[in-house]
Write an enzyme that holds these catalytic residues in place. Structure first.
Site, PDB file in Angstrom:
ATOM      1  CE  LYS A  85     -22.299   0.934 -49.050  1.00 42.84           C
ATOM      2  NZ  LYS A  85     -22.761   1.844 -50.078  1.00 42.84           N
ATOM      3  CE  LYS A 117     -19.483  -3.935 -53.589  1.00 40.97           C
ATOM      4  NZ  LYS A 117     -20.581  -3.068 -54.009  1.00 40.97           N
ATOM      5  CE  LYS A 163     -19.412   4.196 -57.351  1.00 42.45           C
ATOM      6  NZ  LYS A 163     -20.519   3.664 -56.576  1.00 42.45           N
TER       7      LYS A 163
HETATM    8  N1  AQP Z   1     -17.263  -5.196 -57.437  1.00 44.80           N
HETATM    9  C1  AQP Z   1     -18.311  -5.180 -58.249  1.00 44.80           C
HETATM   10  N2  AQP Z   1     -18.482  -6.168 -59.161  1.00 44.80           N
HETATM   11  C2  AQP Z   1     -19.544  -6.154 -60.004  1.00 44.80           C
HETATM   12  N3  AQP Z   1     -20.486  -5.175 -59.997  1.00 44.80           N
HETATM   13  C3  AQP Z   1     -20.350  -4.188 -59.099  1.00 44.80           C
HETATM   14  N4  AQP Z   1     -21.090  -3.106 -58.834  1.00 44.80           N
HETATM   15  C4  AQP Z   1     -20.526  -2.402 -57.815  1.00 44.80           C
HETATM   16  N5  AQP Z   1     -19.404  -3.018 -57.414  1.00 44.80           N
HETATM   17  C5  AQP Z   1     -19.278  -4.135 -58.179  1.00 44.80           C
HETATM   18  C6  AQP Z   1     -22.313  -2.759 -59.534  1.00 44.80           C
HETATM   19  O1  AQP Z   1     -22.209  -1.410 -59.948  1.00 44.80           O
HETATM   20  C7  AQP Z   1     -23.522  -0.844 -59.928  1.00 44.80           C
HETATM   21  C8  AQP Z   1     -23.492   0.470 -59.233  1.00 44.80           C
HETATM   22  O2  AQP Z   1     -23.161   0.291 -57.868  1.00 44.80           O
HETATM   23  P1  AQP Z   1     -23.399   1.488 -56.876  1.00 44.80           P
HETATM   24  O3  AQP Z   1     -22.475   2.591 -57.167  1.00 44.80           O
HETATM   25  O4  AQP Z   1     -24.807   1.880 -56.888  1.00 44.80           O
HETATM   26  O5  AQP Z   1     -23.160   0.929 -55.450  1.00 44.80           O
HETATM   27  P2  AQP Z   1     -22.421  -0.294 -54.882  1.00 44.80           P
HETATM   28  O6  AQP Z   1     -22.989  -1.549 -55.424  1.00 44.80           O
HETATM   29  O7  AQP Z   1     -22.454  -0.140 -53.387  1.00 44.80           O
HETATM   30  O8  AQP Z   1     -20.956  -0.087 -55.472  1.00 44.80           O
HETATM   31  P3  AQP Z   1     -19.659   0.347 -54.742  1.00 44.80           P
HETATM   32  O9  AQP Z   1     -18.604   0.547 -55.769  1.00 44.80           O
HETATM   33  O10 AQP Z   1     -19.330  -0.629 -53.654  1.00 44.80           O
HETATM   34  O11 AQP Z   1     -20.039   1.771 -54.140  1.00 44.80           O
HETATM   35  P4  AQP Z   1     -19.892   2.311 -52.676  1.00 44.80           P
HETATM   36  O12 AQP Z   1     -18.497   1.983 -52.252  1.00 44.80           O
HETATM   37  O13 AQP Z   1     -20.159   3.783 -52.779  1.00 44.80           O
HETATM   38  O14 AQP Z   1     -20.918   1.587 -51.838  1.00 44.80           O
HETATM   39  C9  AQP Z   1     -24.454  -1.855 -59.281  1.00 44.80           C
HETATM   40  O15 AQP Z   1     -25.178  -2.531 -60.293  1.00 44.80           O
HETATM   41  C10 AQP Z   1     -23.512  -2.792 -58.598  1.00 44.80           C
HETATM   42  O16 AQP Z   1     -24.040  -4.089 -58.497  1.00 44.80           O
END
Ligand code: AQP
Length: 345
Positions: free
Chosen positions: A123, A206, A209
């Site tokens: 990030k 991955k 969002k």
């Molecule tokens: N692609 C994924 N596959 C499986 N699990 C996922 N998680 C996120 N993306 C995947 C799981 O969702 C939970 C919440 O995640 P988060 O919102 O706290 O942050 P993150 O892991 O950084 O998810 P994002 O979607 O990638 O958010 P942004 O883009 O805002 O950083 C966690 O349990 C995560 O493992």
């Protein structure tokens, strides 16, 4: 051992996890986290689920969108089967104990530990001098989120495993520094066929969002047409599906679609290959789209029902915050006793 130590509670099973209100919830968030949260609640374990708005602001969030995303996430939790009378559901900023313990953990954790975190590297990227201090300290806040409830189990997707391991390191260092078994060593729970759902545009990244391409992800708010279109346009290679799992090894996009199918159908990738092996993507993708729509559209429609009554969402979050306070505040007070801070009131 200090007085506070000898009064340390036994660690009965308690689940904690959180999701950031940082935008469109994805199929990855659903399969890797949300769906499993409701399952754990149904196993009769004490469950605490959080909307981690303080984590979200480690990168810029528009204030109006943050509010909207917080309520949408609350609606998603409820639509995925979370029962607020059995689970505690709240937003992190309403329980100051998280920030209070996080500061103490900032003083326990080492800079080197933080800089080694993959999420920090991804990030912050090449522009790390310009990243927020909060982004670097993110894992110490996450450790506080978990340990402020003496949680023992943390359901997460694969990408968060490293942060839960760091939580264990912080707990161990605190316990060692102050010669006390005060904090538990929580276990990451990473299960199922889709613990790491990948982008529909690039099978090596991955699904996220915050990916700038909306075509890279399926959002929980997508309608049937959008889901079908995104799956139809998902990047794949020209070969048909292989007849065994070995054949997926060097094919990340094909493997991702098989894993998603397996997770949605509550089966294994082996079973999916046994049924669909040899099919071209022109046959497999529509089957996957039908499955995804059948699975997600009831959730989307429940989410919009919940969002029709924002004051009820706020009431649920407020009630959850009160119950979270009741557990977290005494744990922070005991932590302060252990480290020698005077209780003046
Ligand atoms: N692609 C994924 N596959 C499986 N699990 C996922 N998680 C996120 N993306 C995947 C799981 O969702 C939970 C919440 O995640 P988060 O919102 O706290 O942050 P993150 O892991 O950084 O998810 P994002 O979607 O990638 O958010 P942004 O883009 O805002 O950083 C966690 O349990 C995560 O493992």
């Amino acid at each position: 051992m200090t007085e506070a130590t000898s009064a340390a509670p036994a660690f009965s099973p308690r689940v904690f996890s959180g999701i950031q209100p940082s935008g469109n919830l994805t199929l990855g968030n659903y399969l890797g986290a949300l769906r499993r949260f409701a399952k754990m609640q149904d196993q009769g374990i004490e469950t605490i689920y959080c909307i981690v708005d303080m984590h979200a602001i480690t990168v810029w969030q528009d204030p109006a969108k943050l509010k909207q995303a917080t309520r949408e996430l609350a609606a998603a939790y409820l639509a995925c089967g979370l029962d607020p009378s059995r689970s505690i559901l709240f937003n992190q900023s309403q329980v100051p104990a998280h920030a209070q313990l996080a500061w103490i953990f900032n003083c326990v954790a080492r800079m080197g530990w933080m800089k080694r975190m993959t999420q920090w590297k991804d990030k912050a990227g090449k522009n790390s001098e310009n990243a927020s201090l909060g982004l670097l300290a993110y894992p110490a806040l996450m450790a506080a989120d978990i340990l402020v409830y003496h949680a023992t189990h943390v359901p997460v997707g694969e990408d968060q495993k490293q942060h839960v391991e760091l939580t264990r390191d912080i707990a161990a260092k605190f316990n060692n520094d102050f010669d006390t078994p005060f904090f538990p060593s929580p276990e990451p729970i990473i299960e199922g066929a889709a613990t790491r759902v990948m982008s529909l545009r690039d099978g090596t990244r991955k699904m996220s969002k915050s990916d700038p391409s909306d075509m890279s992800r399926i959002n929980l708010t997508d309608d049937a047409d959008a889901i079908a279109q995104k799956i139809r346009k998902a990047r794949t290679d020209p070969e048909p599906l292989p007849s065994d799992l070995e054949g997926l090894k060097e094919r990340p996009e094909a493997r991702n679609l098989v894993n998603i199918y397996a997770a949605l159908a509550d089966t294994t990738p082996e079973a999916v290959i046994a049924e669909h092996g040899g099919q071209p993507f022109s046959a497999f993708k529509p089957a996957l789209a039908d499955l995804a729509v059948a699975h997600l559209s009831p959730i989307t429609s429940k989410m919009s029902d919940y969002l029709g009554d924002v004051s009820e969402i706020d009431r649920v979050l407020g009630d959850g915050a009160d119950r979270a306070h009741a557990i977290a505040d005494p744990i922070v007070a005991q932590t302060r006793d252990i480290i020698g801070m005077v209780r003046s009131r």
